[in-house]
Scaffold this active site. Structure first.
Site, PDB file in Angstrom:
ATOM      1  N   GLU A 104      34.318 -20.160  46.852  1.00  0.00           N
ATOM      2  CA  GLU A 104      35.141 -20.102  45.639  1.00  0.00           C
ATOM      3  C   GLU A 104      34.668 -18.883  44.864  1.00  0.00           C
ATOM      4  OE1 GLU A 104      37.619 -22.080  44.580  1.00  0.00           O
ATOM      5  OE2 GLU A 104      37.550 -23.554  46.189  1.00  0.00           O
ATOM      6  N   CYS A 153      36.518 -17.934  35.875  1.00  0.00           N
ATOM      7  CA  CYS A 153      36.924 -17.257  37.124  1.00  0.00           C
ATOM      8  C   CYS A 153      38.419 -17.009  37.188  1.00  0.00           C
ATOM      9  CB  CYS A 153      36.473 -18.070  38.325  1.00  0.00           C
ATOM     10  SG  CYS A 153      37.051 -19.768  38.261  1.00  0.00           S
TER      11      CYS A 153
HETATM   12  P1  NAD Z   1      26.583 -15.461  41.326  1.00  0.00           P
HETATM   13  O1  NAD Z   1      27.235 -15.157  42.627  1.00  0.00           O
HETATM   14  O2  NAD Z   1      25.672 -14.451  40.737  1.00  0.00           O
HETATM   15  O3  NAD Z   1      25.733 -16.817  41.418  1.00  0.00           O
HETATM   16  C1  NAD Z   1      26.264 -18.022  41.916  1.00  0.00           C
HETATM   17  C2  NAD Z   1      25.150 -18.854  42.513  1.00  0.00           C
HETATM   18  O4  NAD Z   1      24.578 -18.150  43.605  1.00  0.00           O
HETATM   19  C3  NAD Z   1      24.000 -19.183  41.555  1.00  0.00           C
HETATM   20  O5  NAD Z   1      23.592 -20.523  41.766  1.00  0.00           O
HETATM   21  C4  NAD Z   1      22.920 -18.203  41.971  1.00  0.00           C
HETATM   22  O6  NAD Z   1      21.618 -18.715  41.765  1.00  0.00           O
HETATM   23  C5  NAD Z   1      23.166 -18.035  43.452  1.00  0.00           C
HETATM   24  N1  NAD Z   1      22.751 -16.706  43.936  1.00  0.00           N
HETATM   25  C6  NAD Z   1      22.678 -15.549  43.235  1.00  0.00           C
HETATM   26  N2  NAD Z   1      22.261 -14.542  44.020  1.00  0.00           N
HETATM   27  C7  NAD Z   1      22.070 -15.070  45.250  1.00  0.00           C
HETATM   28  C8  NAD Z   1      21.624 -14.525  46.497  1.00  0.00           C
HETATM   29  N3  NAD Z   1      21.302 -13.242  46.621  1.00  0.00           N
HETATM   30  N4  NAD Z   1      21.547 -15.352  47.555  1.00  0.00           N
HETATM   31  C9  NAD Z   1      21.886 -16.650  47.438  1.00  0.00           C
HETATM   32  N5  NAD Z   1      22.298 -17.234  46.285  1.00  0.00           N
HETATM   33  C10 NAD Z   1      22.381 -16.450  45.198  1.00  0.00           C
HETATM   34  O7  NAD Z   1      27.779 -15.824  40.354  1.00  0.00           O
HETATM   35  P2  NAD Z   1      27.718 -16.196  38.842  1.00  0.00           P
HETATM   36  O8  NAD Z   1      27.321 -14.957  38.076  1.00  0.00           O
HETATM   37  O9  NAD Z   1      26.934 -17.433  38.604  1.00  0.00           O
HETATM   38  O10 NAD Z   1      29.259 -16.512  38.553  1.00  0.00           O
HETATM   39  C11 NAD Z   1      30.180 -15.515  38.268  1.00  0.00           C
HETATM   40  C12 NAD Z   1      31.100 -15.246  39.442  1.00  0.00           C
HETATM   41  O11 NAD Z   1      31.556 -16.442  40.007  1.00  0.00           O
HETATM   42  C13 NAD Z   1      32.371 -14.499  39.046  1.00  0.00           C
HETATM   43  O12 NAD Z   1      32.692 -13.559  40.034  1.00  0.00           O
HETATM   44  C14 NAD Z   1      33.417 -15.594  39.006  1.00  0.00           C
HETATM   45  O13 NAD Z   1      34.735 -15.147  39.164  1.00  0.00           O
HETATM   46  C15 NAD Z   1      32.975 -16.462  40.107  1.00  0.00           C
HETATM   47  N6  NAD Z   1      33.440 -17.825  39.915  1.00  0.00           N
HETATM   48  C16 NAD Z   1      34.355 -18.339  40.750  1.00  0.00           C
HETATM   49  C17 NAD Z   1      34.827 -19.620  40.550  1.00  0.00           C
HETATM   50  C18 NAD Z   1      35.842 -20.262  41.440  1.00  0.00           C
HETATM   51  O14 NAD Z   1      36.046 -21.464  41.292  1.00  0.00           O
HETATM   52  N7  NAD Z   1      36.481 -19.561  42.330  1.00  0.00           N
HETATM   53  C19 NAD Z   1      34.328 -20.352  39.490  1.00  0.00           C
HETATM   54  C20 NAD Z   1      33.382 -19.794  38.664  1.00  0.00           C
HETATM   55  C21 NAD Z   1      32.919 -18.527  38.886  1.00  0.00           C
END
Ligand code: NAD
Length: 456
Positions: A210, A244
């Site tokens: 997602e 998002c």
């Molecule tokens: P992110 O990708 O930075 O982090 C998401 C999760 O991944 C967190 O739990 C984080 O700890 C983990 N993570 C971070 N780096 C990682 C790595 N290198 N390896 C493994 N895991 C890792 O995203 P965010 O900043 O928390 O959220 C923002 C993004 O999420 C935006 O792009 C937004 O559009 C998207 N988003 C999508 C939805 C959806 O339902 N499609 C919902 C909310 C947010």
């Protein structure tokens, strides 16, 4: 990490013992979760205020309320969904019966983001539990109060070999992704989505991604402009734009642009007052790094509404930018904050052409009264999901699957789709022993001619 291995082993044992098999028991746990969430409502709303400055109205509507409703919707229907379904068979299979049996995968790993820290952790969890899986949940490290509370609540409801919360950042995620789980459900950014998919390829684990992206909103000249402005402002400035499916930018028809901007200004004042930075209805940016990134966009184009910000409170007022170009940083990446670039168009063809050249967004919104325009946009453009004459609300109905396409993600969930996502559909053919049609066997004299008639 040896602790993670032992968590996983406990989950496997629990699953193998049939701990999740009974549908009635799954419903019982879901109901218990619902009750516990209700008992903790005040703390939950406080935690959301603390981590993201969400008002009670916003916290309930976009986080807790959605989860409670999802639990109710799924619990009511789960007994039916979980039953094996009979399907027809074909003439070559005369005498047999076909059946689809949904079965849980086993242990699901859920990695959640910070922007809706409760909803985006618990909605997938509810689906995974409904389908009969055990869950390892890694909430976001950036919303510590909510993530801590989630752990307390889930520990109150589930035994640790059924649901386990593992706290931590990317390092912990990386370790979790090395374990062999049975399904991975990731919500977050596209770059991390790629990392998750790479890791899942190593263990051949199915995955739902997602992700996000730049979701456009089109305001055509025949739209109800006042309503469009209200609903765009709602979509963009809820959670200070950290959604998002927030409209990332608006394409507005030249004829109605000035009116749209006037209405937008007035509705921002109606929602958040003359000083939005001081409004209790208006959220804050999650952290300093995110705040600094957004501030750098402020000089892209011309700021026509807002622009004020408060570094110590991590707040940026609802802001509208004009005269932006696709080359500017604000149009190169997902904004994920309360800055709304407004682009003008003359001919809808221009919009369609540009939209087709961009990555497929998670959402698309169109404001227009014309059925012809509505049909063109929804048929000719590809996007995860969206709304006509509204924003965000498509996400909040359990009757619509929610998910992205292309770079905005793969797979979907909510309502029945959640149950389906977290279930493997096992196909069973139950053959008759009363007779044995000989045409399939190599010794059958007329076999080939019968097969030729049957399989054409
Ligand atoms: P992110 O990708 O930075 O982090 C998401 C999760 O991944 C967190 O739990 C984080 O700890 C983990 N993570 C971070 N780096 C990682 C790595 N290198 N390896 C493994 N895991 C890792 O995203 P965010 O900043 O928390 O959220 C923002 C993004 O999420 C935006 O792009 C937004 O559009 C998207 N988003 C999508 C939805 C959806 O339902 N499609 C919902 C909310 C947010």
């Amino acid at each position: 990490m040896p602790e993670l291995e032992s968590v996983l082993k406990e989950h496997r044992d629990f699953f193998s013992r049939g701990g999740t098999r009974s549908v009635a028991l799954r419903i019982l746990f879901l109901q218990r979760l619902r009750k516990t969430l209700k008992n903790h409502e005040t703390e939950i709303l406080q935690a959301l205020r603390q981590d993201l400055g969400k008002s009670d109205h916003e916290g309930y509507m976009t986080e807790l309320g959605i989860v409670l409703d999802e639990i109710g919707f799924i619990s009511k229907r789960l007994t039916n969904w979980a039953k094996p379904r009979k399907v027809r068979t074909v003439l070559t299979h005369a005498g047999s019966k076909g059946m689809i049996m949904p079965e849980p995968y086993g242990t699901v790993l859920i990695i959640a983001p910070w922007n809706y820290p409760l909803q985006l952790a618990l909605s997938p969890l509810v689906g995974a539990i409904a389908a009969g899986n055990t869950v390892i949940l890694k909430p976001s490290e950036l919303t510590r109060t909510v993530s801590g509370l989630l752990q307390t609540i889930l520990e109150e409801v589930f035994p640790p070999d059924y649901v386990k919360v593992v706290q931590g950042g990317p390092d912990v995620s990386t370790e979790l992704l090395k374990q062999k789980v049975d399904y991975i459900f990731f919500t977050g950014s596209a770059p991390v989505g790629r990392i998750v998919m790479e890791a899942s390829a190593k263990t051949l684990t199915p995955v739902t991604l997602e992700l996000g992206g730049k979701s456009p909103c089109i305001v055509h000249h025949d739209a109800d402009i006042r309503l469009a402005a209200r609903r765009v402002a709602f979509g963009k400035f809820t959670n200070a734009g950290q959604t998002c499916v927030a409209p990332d930018y608006v394409w507005v028809h030249r004829q109605v642009k000035e009116r749209f901007l006037t209405e937008l200004k007035s509705v921002i004042t109606e929602f958040y007052g003359e000083r939005p930075l001081e409004s209790g209805n208006y959220g804050r940016i999650v952290g300093r790094r995110h705040f600094d990134r957004l501030i750098r966009f402020l000089d892209n184009g011309k700021c026509v509404i807002g622009g004020e910000h408060d570094e110590s409170a991590l707040k940026i007022a609802p802001t509208v930018l004009e005269e932006v170009t696709w080359e500017m940083p604000v149009m190169q990446e997902e904004i994920f904050g309360p800055l709304l670039p407004v682009l003008e168009y003359e001919d809808l063809e221009q919009v369609l052409e540009t939209a087709r050249s961009l990555p497929k967004p998670l959402a698309l919104y169109l404001f227009s009264q014309s059925r012809r325009v509505q049909s063109r946009i929804t048929r000719e453009l590809s996007f995860g999901g969206g709304a006509i004459n509204d924003t965000l609300m498509h996400l909040a109905t359990p009757y619509l699957p929610f998910g992205g396409v292309g770079e905005s993600g793969m797979g979907s969930y909510h309502g029945y789709e959640s149950f389906r996502t977290f279930s493997h559909e096992k196909s069973i053919l139950k053959q008759t022993t009363k007779f044995d049609l000989p045409f399939r066997y190599p010794s059958s004299k007329y076999g080939l001619s019968i097969i030729r008639k049957l399989l054409r």
